[in-house]
Design an enzyme around this catalytic site. Structure first.
Site, short mmCIF file in Angstrom:
data_model
loop_
_atom_site.label_atom_id
_atom_site.label_comp_id
_atom_site.label_asym_id
_atom_site.label_seq_id
_atom_site.Cartn_x
_atom_site.Cartn_y
_atom_site.Cartn_z
N CYS A 270 -39.92 -56.83 5.44
CA CYS A 270 -40.73 -55.70 4.52
C CYS A 270 -40.10 -54.33 5.05
O CYS A 270 -40.05 -53.79 4.36
CB CYS A 270 -42.62 -56.20 4.63
SG CYS A 270 -42.47 -56.96 5.58
N ARG B 2 -37.26 -66.43 12.73
CA ARG B 2 -38.96 -66.73 13.30
C ARG B 2 -39.32 -67.72 14.90
O ARG B 2 -38.43 -69.32 14.61
CB ARG B 2 -40.13 -66.83 12.39
CG ARG B 2 -40.41 -65.95 12.13
CD ARG B 2 -41.41 -66.55 10.40
NE ARG B 2 -41.08 -65.28 9.54
CZ ARG B 2 -42.00 -65.07 8.67
NH1 ARG B 2 -42.76 -65.99 8.72
NH2 ARG B 2 -41.98 -64.08 7.80
N GLN C 214 -36.05 -65.66 2.73
CA GLN C 214 -36.93 -65.68 1.81
C GLN C 214 -37.46 -65.47 0.80
O GLN C 214 -35.90 -64.09 0.24
CB GLN C 214 -37.73 -64.85 2.57
CG GLN C 214 -38.71 -65.03 2.77
CD GLN C 214 -40.24 -64.49 3.82
OE1 GLN C 214 -39.71 -63.04 4.25
NE2 GLN C 214 -41.19 -65.03 4.00
N ASP D 50 -38.00 -63.24 -1.17
CA ASP D 50 -38.41 -61.79 -1.05
C ASP D 50 -39.19 -60.74 -2.37
O ASP D 50 -37.97 -60.08 -2.57
CB ASP D 50 -38.32 -61.82 1.00
CG ASP D 50 -39.88 -60.88 0.91
OD1 ASP D 50 -40.57 -60.66 0.62
OD2 ASP D 50 -39.48 -60.43 2.74
N LYS E 139 -54.68 -62.14 0.36
CA LYS E 139 -53.37 -62.49 -0.45
C LYS E 139 -53.85 -63.36 -1.33
O LYS E 139 -54.64 -64.44 -1.62
CB LYS E 139 -52.55 -62.93 0.77
CG LYS E 139 -52.98 -64.54 1.18
CD LYS E 139 -52.08 -65.02 2.02
CE LYS E 139 -52.66 -66.56 2.81
NZ LYS E 139 -51.61 -66.53 3.95
N HIS F 274 -46.59 -57.86 -0.78
CA HIS F 274 -45.64 -58.57 -0.75
C HIS F 274 -46.03 -59.67 -1.54
O HIS F 274 -46.29 -59.95 -1.65
CB HIS F 274 -45.79 -59.21 1.04
CG HIS F 274 -46.03 -58.05 1.82
ND1 HIS F 274 -45.13 -57.80 2.67
CD2 HIS F 274 -46.74 -57.12 2.15
CE1 HIS F 274 -45.51 -57.23 3.32
NE2 HIS F 274 -46.49 -56.47 2.85
#
Length: 661
Positions: free
Chosen positions: A354, A383, A401, A403, A488, A534
RNA sequence: GCCGACCUGGCGCAAUUGGUAGCGCACCGCUCUUGUAAAGCGGGGGUUACGGGUUCGAGUCCCGUGGUCGGCUCCA
C-alpha cells in the site's frame, strides 16, 4: 404439577425429572426454559421442557464433553500426578489439557483410549452437585488450575468456559454402580447420564502442547484431542473424511504432481514453482489481469525494498516491525577514528504494497475526475512469520498478493464497495468456488489500538455492513476483529469437502490517507481527502494456489490443468495420427502431448490418470480409419468414436468455458 | 517463538540388542507393443539433513544447527 412438554401441556409427578419424560435413549439431556440440563434435573411447576437428542448439535457437544471427562478420568488413573486444565467439546470432538511431568507419547494415547473403553463398560453415572465456592475449593484443593478458574468464574476463560458458568459452581462426580465416587471434576455441565451412554465410537487423535488459558506467557499444558460420535458408522465416516482431507493436502499433491517445492537451501516459507505449477499460476494470473483490466483497474509496479522512512510514515515499523524481516543497513561510512562520516540508510523488504501505491497517487495533484482510482499489482511481499506457523503454501514468508488500492471520494464509497464485492465474488466463482459467506470485522470500542474518530468508524462500518447485506450472502459478525486502521469484510469460501477458507478481504483504511496527507481537488475547487480501500482477492497467489489444489484434489479443470490433453496411441503406428491432431490443437493454444514412449497403452493410461490429466485421447486402427478418437476421463469413464472435429470442439469448449470434466 | 515427534537415493518405505545400507515406483538402456489404471530383462543412483561427540565400530546412542509434521500463540 404441570409443565409444557415438547410444546404441549403435561401433568407430571412433583418429583419428576427428565428421566421420567423420555423412554427414548437417544435423548441425552433436556432443555428447561431454554437452558440445557441433565436428564436427572428436577423439574418445577410451569417449566417448559424439550428433549435434546444426541444427534443434535447440542447433544453432540454433550457427548463430546462427557467423553472428555472420561478421558481425564482415565489420564488421572494412569498418570499421577496429572493436573487438570480445561476440557471442552470442539467441532467433531473434544480435548482436555493436563499438566503432566512427561509429554504424552503415542503409546500413551492408546493406553488412555483403552482405559476409557473400560470405563464405559463400568457404567458410571455422571452426577451433578452444586457447590459453594468454599466447597469447590476444598474439593479441588489438589487441582491448581481448577482453583484458578473458581476465582475467575465465567470471566474470560476462553473457549473452555465449560468449567464454570455464570451462576453457582457445580461438580460432576463419576459414580460407580456400588455408589463409590470414581472421579470428579469442576464442571458446568450438562453431561450424559452415564459413561455407558458415551459408547465406544470415539478415538484419541493426537497430543500437543497448549498454553494455559491461551496465553503464551503461561505454562504449556499437554492437550489430547479426540473425536466422538453417536455411532460407529459416523465415527468411521469422520476418520474417512480426515483421510480424504489428507489426500487433498496441497503439500502432498505439490510433490506428486511436480507443482512446487520449498528447497531448504532457500529458506523456510519460500516456495519455488516448477514448470507444471508455473502453468497453473500463470493461467490464474493472466485471467485475473484480464478481468481487472475490464473492470477499470490500472496496473502499477513497485520494488521489493524501500528505505525505512516509507514504513515510518505508513506506521508499519511502529505496528508490525516484529513481522518484518530485519533491515539491510547500507551506505554508512566511518572515519578511521570510528566516527560516522556518512549517515547510512536502512532498507526493508516490503511486507505490504500500500505505501508504494499511495506514493503513486501522491506523485501529482489528483482531480475528483480521476476517482475512483484503482491501482492493481501482483506485489511480492515478505513477512517474517514465526517458524511454527509456516504451513505449505497457505502460510509463507514470501508471497505475491493480487493487491489493489482504490482511492474514492466520500460519495463513491458505497457504490465502489458494492462493485468490488461483486467483482471479487464473480472472479472467485470463475475459479470454481461457489459457496461463500461474509464476515464483517469491526472494532472493539474498549480497545485503544484502533485509530480514527468514532464517526468515521461508525460510517465506515455501516457502509460495509449495508454493502455486505445487499449481497444477499450470510453475514457473520466478527466484533473486535478489525485491523487497527479500519473495518473489513472478508469473503469466506467453502471448498469441495466443506472446509472454509478466508479468501478475499475488502478493507477500509482510515489511517494511511491521513498519514500520507492524501488529497484530491473536488469539483468545488477545494482539497478533499480520499478514502482508501485495500482489496486482495486471492489473498496471496500462493495461498489461493494451495486452496484451489485442495478444492480440486489436484483434478484441476482443463483451463487450469498444466497438461490438458494427452494422446495415447493403441500401438506405435498410430502415434502419427494422434500427433497430427495434437499439433492442430496446440496451434489453438491447447496444452497437449502425445505419449510416444515405449510403455504399453495400459501403462500410459495409468500414468496420465495419476498425473490427473483431464482428457486422455486414445486412437487405434478403428479410429484412424473412421477419423475418430476415444476420450478417457480421470474417473475412468470413456466416450468412444468421437470425430476429430467434435473432439476439437469438446476440448476447446471445456477450456474456454472453464468447466470441469 | 513455545511443546512434542520426525528427517535413509526423485517419491514411498526396510535395515535384529550399535557390526560399515536394502526394496518398490520413478530414471537410463535393450527387447516387446492393437482398445481403456502397472510387459520383461539389465543398469545407474545414497559421505543415511548438516556439524560435532561417545565407541574398535554409529542410519541406530548423546549434543548442537537446519528443515518438516502436529498443536499452542500469532496472522497488517
Amino acid at each position: 404439577m404441570n409443565i409444557i412438554f415438547e410444546e404441549s401441556p403435561k401433568e407430571v409427578a412433583d418429583s419428576a425429572t427428565g428421566f421420567d419424560l423420555f423412554q427414548d435413549r437417544s435423548i441425552v439431556a433436556i432443555k428447561v426454559n431454554d437452558e440445557l440440563r441433565d436428564l436427572s434435573h428436577k423439574l418445577s411447576d410451569g417449566d417448559t421442557v424439550i428433549g435434546v437428542s444426541i444427534d443434535s448439535d447440542e447433544g453432540l457437544s454433550i457427548l463430546r464433553h462427557s467423553a472428555a471427562h472420561l478421558m481425564a478420568q482415565a489420564v488421572q488413573e494412569i498418570f499421577d500426578p496429572a493436573k487438570l486444565g480445561i476440557g471442552p467439546p470442539i467441532k467433531d470432538g473434544f480435548y482436555f489439557d493436563f499438566d503432566v511431568e512427561e509429554p504424552f507419547k503415542p503409546e500413551d494415547l492408546k493406553k488412555i483410549e483403552k482405559r476409557m473403553k473400560e470405563l464405559v463398560g463400568k457404567s458410571q453415572r455422571f452426577v451433578r452437585r452444586e457447590v459453594s465456592d468454599e466447597e469447590a475449593r476444598e474439593l479441588m484443593k489438589n487441582e491448581p488450575y481448577k482453583l484458578e478458574l473458581i476465582g475467575l468464574k465465567s470471566a474470560d476463560v476462553g473457549e473452555g468456559a465449560a468449567e464454570v458458568g455464570a451462576g453457582t459452581l457445580s461438580v460432576y462426580e463419576n459414580i460407580n454402580p456400588d455408589g463409590t465416587i470414581a472421579w470428579m471434576d469442576l464442571c458446568r455441565g450438562p453431561h450424559l447420564p452415564n459413561s455407558r451412554t458415551v459408547g465406544k465410537s470415539f478415538s484419541l487423535l493426537r497430543s500437543a502442547a497448549a498454553y494455559w488459558r491461551g496465553n503464551e506467557n503461561n505454562k504449556q499444558l499437554q492437550r489430547i484431542y479426540g473425536t466422538a460420535w453417536p455411532t460407529q458408522e459416523q465415527h468411521d465416516a469422520h476418520l474417512e473424511r480426515l483421510e480424504e482431507a489428507a489426500k487433498r493436502d496441497h503439500r502432498k499433491l505439490g510433490v506428486d504432481l511436480d507443482l512446487f517445492s520449498f528447497p531448504e537451501e532457500i529458506g523456510s516459507g519460500l516456495a519455488v514453482f516448477h514448470p507444471k505449477g508455473g502453468v497453473i499460476r500463470r493461467v490464474m494470473e493472466d485471467y485475473s489481469r484480464k478481468r481487472h483490466e475490464e473492470a477499470g483497474y490500472e496496473f502499477v509496479y513497485s520494488p521489493h525494498i524501500t528505505k525505512s522512512n516509507l514504513f515510518e510514515i505508513s506506521g508499519h515499523l511502529q505496528w508490525y516491525s516484529d513481522g518484518m524481516f530485519p533491515p539491510m543497513k547500507l551506505d554508512a561510512e566511518y572515519a578511521d577514528d570510528g566516527t560516522l562520516k556518512r549517515q547510512g540508510q536502512d532498507y526493508y523488504l516490503k511486507p505490504m504494497n500500500c505505501p508504494f501505491h499511495i506514493l503513486i497517487f501522491r506523485s501529482r495533484q489528483r482531480s475528483y475526475r480521476e476517482l475512483p482510482l484503482r491501482m492493481f499489482e501482483f506485489g511480492s511481499v515478505y513477512r517474517y512469520e514465526k517458524s511454527g506457523v509456516l504451513h505449505g503454501l497457505t502460510r509463507v514468508r514470501g508471497m505475491t498478493q493480487d493487491d489493489a488500492h482504490l482511492f474514492v471520494s466520500n460519495e463513491q464509497l458505497e457504490s465502489e464497495l458494492t462493485n468490488v464485492l461483486d467483482f471479487v465474488l464473480g472472479l472467485l466463482r470463475d475459479y470454481g468456488l461457489n459457496d461463500f459467506y461474509l464476515e464483517l470485522s469491526t472494532r472493539d470500542p474498549e480497545n485503544p489500538k484502533f485509530v480514527g474518530s468514532d464517526e468515521l468508524w461508525e460510517r465506515a462500518t455501516s457502509t460495509l455492513e449495508s454493502v455486505a447485506s445487499a449481497s444477499g450472502l450470510q453475514l457473520v459478525p466478527d466484533p473486535g476483529g478489525a485491523a487497527f486502521y479500519g473495518p473489513k469484510i472478508s469473503v469466506q469460501a467453502r471448498d469441495a469437502i466443506g472446509r472454509t477458507w478466508q479468501m478475499s478481504t475488502i478493507q477500509l483504511d482510515l489511517n494511511l490517507p491521513e498519514r500520507f496527507d492524501l488529497e484530491y481537488v473536488g469539483s468545488d475547487g477545494e482539497r478533499h481527502r480520499p478514502i482508501m480501500i485495500h482489496r486482495a482477492l486471492f489473498g496471496s497467489i500462493e495461498r489461493f494456489f494451495g486452496v484451489l489444489t485442495e478444492h480440486y484434489a489436484g483434478h484441476f479443470p482443463p483451463w487450469l490443468a498444466p497438461v490438458q490433453v494427452v494422446g495415447v496411441p493403441i500401438a506405435d503406428e498410430f502415434g502419427d495420427y494422434l500427433q497430427k491432431f495434437a499439433d492442430e490443437l496446440r496451434s489453438h493454444g491447447v496444452r497437449i502431448e502425445v505419449d510416444h514412449s515405449d510403455n504399453r497403452m495400459q501403462k500410459k493410461i495409468r500414468d496420465h490418470t495419476m498425473a490427473k490429466v483431464p482428457f486422455i485421447l486414445l486412437a487405434g486402427a478403428r479410429d484412424q480409419e473412421a477419423g475418430t478418437v476415444s476420450f478417457r476421463y480421470r474417473d475412468g469413464s470413456q466416450e468412444n468414436d468421437i470425430s476429430l472435429a467434435d473432439a476439437r470442439i469438446k476440448i476447446l469448449k471445456a477450456i474456454n468455458d472453464k468447466t470441469q470434466v
